[in-house]
Design an enzyme around this catalytic site. Structure first.
Site, mmCIF file in Angstrom:
data_model
loop_
_atom_site.group_PDB
_atom_site.id
_atom_site.type_symbol
_atom_site.label_atom_id
_atom_site.label_comp_id
_atom_site.label_asym_id
_atom_site.label_seq_id
_atom_site.Cartn_x
_atom_site.Cartn_y
_atom_site.Cartn_z
ATOM 1 N N HIS A 165 -27.428 18.405 -37.053
ATOM 2 C CA HIS A 165 -28.759 18.565 -37.647
ATOM 3 C C HIS A 165 -29.737 19.314 -36.722
ATOM 4 C CE1 HIS A 165 -30.793 15.598 -35.086
ATOM 5 N NE2 HIS A 165 -29.583 15.066 -35.013
ATOM 6 N N HIS A 221 -20.287 33.018 -32.159
ATOM 7 C CA HIS A 221 -19.028 32.500 -32.693
ATOM 8 C C HIS A 221 -18.767 31.097 -32.165
ATOM 9 C CE1 HIS A 221 -14.331 32.959 -32.740
ATOM 10 N NE2 HIS A 221 -14.750 32.032 -33.568
HETATM 11 O O1 JB3 Z 1 -8.737 32.027 -32.627
HETATM 12 C C1 JB3 Z 1 -9.011 32.297 -33.782
HETATM 13 C C2 JB3 Z 1 -9.080 31.221 -34.791
HETATM 14 N N1 JB3 Z 1 -9.244 33.525 -34.221
HETATM 15 C C3 JB3 Z 1 -9.262 34.694 -33.360
HETATM 16 C C4 JB3 Z 1 -10.408 35.571 -33.766
HETATM 17 C C5 JB3 Z 1 -11.733 34.901 -33.621
HETATM 18 O O2 JB3 Z 1 -10.412 36.751 -32.932
HETATM 19 C C6 JB3 Z 1 -7.937 35.452 -33.501
HETATM 20 O O3 JB3 Z 1 -6.854 34.637 -33.119
HETATM 21 C C7 JB3 Z 1 -7.994 36.725 -32.656
HETATM 22 O O4 JB3 Z 1 -8.001 36.392 -31.293
HETATM 23 C C8 JB3 Z 1 -9.245 37.524 -33.004
HETATM 24 O O5 JB3 Z 1 -9.067 38.001 -34.324
HETATM 25 P P1 JB3 Z 1 -9.167 39.566 -34.670
HETATM 26 O O6 JB3 Z 1 -10.432 40.127 -34.182
HETATM 27 O O7 JB3 Z 1 -8.854 39.727 -36.097
HETATM 28 O O8 JB3 Z 1 -8.064 40.182 -33.704
HETATM 29 P P2 JB3 Z 1 -6.803 41.003 -34.022
HETATM 30 O O9 JB3 Z 1 -5.841 40.205 -34.845
HETATM 31 O O10 JB3 Z 1 -6.365 41.528 -32.716
HETATM 32 O O11 JB3 Z 1 -7.320 42.184 -34.935
HETATM 33 C C9 JB3 Z 1 -8.359 43.043 -34.552
HETATM 34 C C10 JB3 Z 1 -8.394 44.202 -35.533
HETATM 35 O O12 JB3 Z 1 -9.525 45.008 -35.235
HETATM 36 C C11 JB3 Z 1 -7.145 45.051 -35.387
HETATM 37 O O13 JB3 Z 1 -6.588 45.269 -36.663
HETATM 38 C C12 JB3 Z 1 -7.622 46.362 -34.740
HETATM 39 O O14 JB3 Z 1 -7.081 47.482 -35.396
HETATM 40 C C13 JB3 Z 1 -9.125 46.325 -34.916
HETATM 41 N N2 JB3 Z 1 -9.777 46.670 -33.647
HETATM 42 C C14 JB3 Z 1 -9.822 45.917 -32.549
HETATM 43 N N3 JB3 Z 1 -10.558 46.531 -31.580
HETATM 44 C C15 JB3 Z 1 -10.465 47.762 -33.400
HETATM 45 C C16 JB3 Z 1 -10.972 47.684 -32.093
HETATM 46 N N4 JB3 Z 1 -10.727 48.823 -34.192
HETATM 47 C C17 JB3 Z 1 -11.492 49.786 -33.674
HETATM 48 N N5 JB3 Z 1 -11.736 50.831 -34.453
HETATM 49 N N6 JB3 Z 1 -12.016 49.760 -32.432
HETATM 50 C C18 JB3 Z 1 -11.799 48.744 -31.590
HETATM 51 O O15 JB3 Z 1 -12.290 48.718 -30.470
#
Ligand code: JB3
Length: 216
Positions: free
Chosen positions: A138, A147
């Site tokens: 609350h 986050h």
């Molecule tokens: O722990 C939990 C419950 N969730 C985490 C979440 C909060 O953060 C999860 O386990 C991961 O650690 C993370 O999730 P996220 O951000 O979806 O991470 P990942 O699965 O690595 O996907 C990141 C997506 O963003 C990928 O598909 C990349 O292509 C894209 N991406 C990441 N960095 C980026 C960049 N795309 C661009 N254009 N530029 C970037 O710098």
């Protein structure tokens, strides 16, 4: 495609969670943007959401002008860059199993995951993530683009600034304040004020340096 259908920015693990929550809440999905054409979301929810293209499409009026958008990447600096680099109308996603008080204020583009609780008179500012099972007690305030990782808990009247990461299972005691851009390590207990930009970890949480991000 309905104009209410949601456009997700990102197609990684967090996007899969956001997309499933949106579908569970009865929202339609317009698609997602990710530079990686093999991003997990296209595979995991095949047939229910499709990749429309890379992040360069984030400014296309036929997409962003038409659909509410949710930032669906977890990385806070990347989310901040996306936020500041683009104009868009943000849509929130609240999983149907979350409990959100009628007196809570929920900002634009917020994600509230399965089993999370947001109690009376709390404020969750724009683009915050209240992840799976997290608790916002609350009269708390959660800042813009902050986050709360799964099972993080804020005691009553705690205040967390913008762009903070409160790690998995961490607790912030009632009334404690954290400035902007703070990081709290997983499992920590924050018992006193944390200045802006600090990283803390442990029970009780103490300031740490040179450890990078202690983790969500
Ligand atoms: O722990 C939990 C419950 N969730 C985490 C979440 C909060 O953060 C999860 O386990 C991961 O650690 C993370 O999730 P996220 O951000 O979806 O991470 P990942 O699965 O690595 O996907 C990141 C997506 O963003 C990928 O598909 C990349 O292509 C894209 N991406 C990441 N960095 C980026 C960049 N795309 C661009 N254009 N530029 C970037 O710098």
């Amino acid at each position: 495609m309905s104009k209410d259908a949601l456009l997700l920015i990102g197609g990684g693990g967090h996007a899969v969670v956001v997309a499933e929550a949106a579908l569970a809440a009865g929202l339609a999905l317009a698609g997602f943007l990710d530079d990686d054409d093999r991003a997990p979301l296209g595979r995991d929810l095949a047939g229910r959401v499709e990749r429309l293209g890379g992040l360069s499409m984030f400014d296309r009026p036929d997409l962003v002008g038409e659909h509410p958008v949710i930032l669906a990447v977890g990385d806070l600096p990347l989310r901040r860059r996306l936020l500041e680099g683009h104009a868009f109308k943000a849509g929130a996603v609240v999983h149907p199993s979350a409990v959100v008080s009628a007196s809570a204020r929920i900002g634009a583009g917020v994600f509230i995951g399965p089993g999370a609780v947001v109690h009376a008179q709390a404020t969750v500012a724009d683009h915050a993530i209240i992840n799976t099972g997290a608790v916002v007690e609350h009269h708390c305030r959660v800042g813009v683009n902050t986050h709360l990782a799964p099972n993080a808990t804020l005691g009553g009247e705690a205040r967390v600034g913008d762009d903070c990461l409160i790690g998995l299972g961490a607790s912030v005691l009632p009334g404690v304040r954290l400035g902007d851009r703070c990081t709290v390590g997983a499992g920590s207990a924050v018992i006193r004020e944390v200045p802006a930009g600090a990283a803390v970890a442990g029970v009780p949480a103490l300031e740490i340096t040179g450890h990078g991000t202690p983790g969500a």
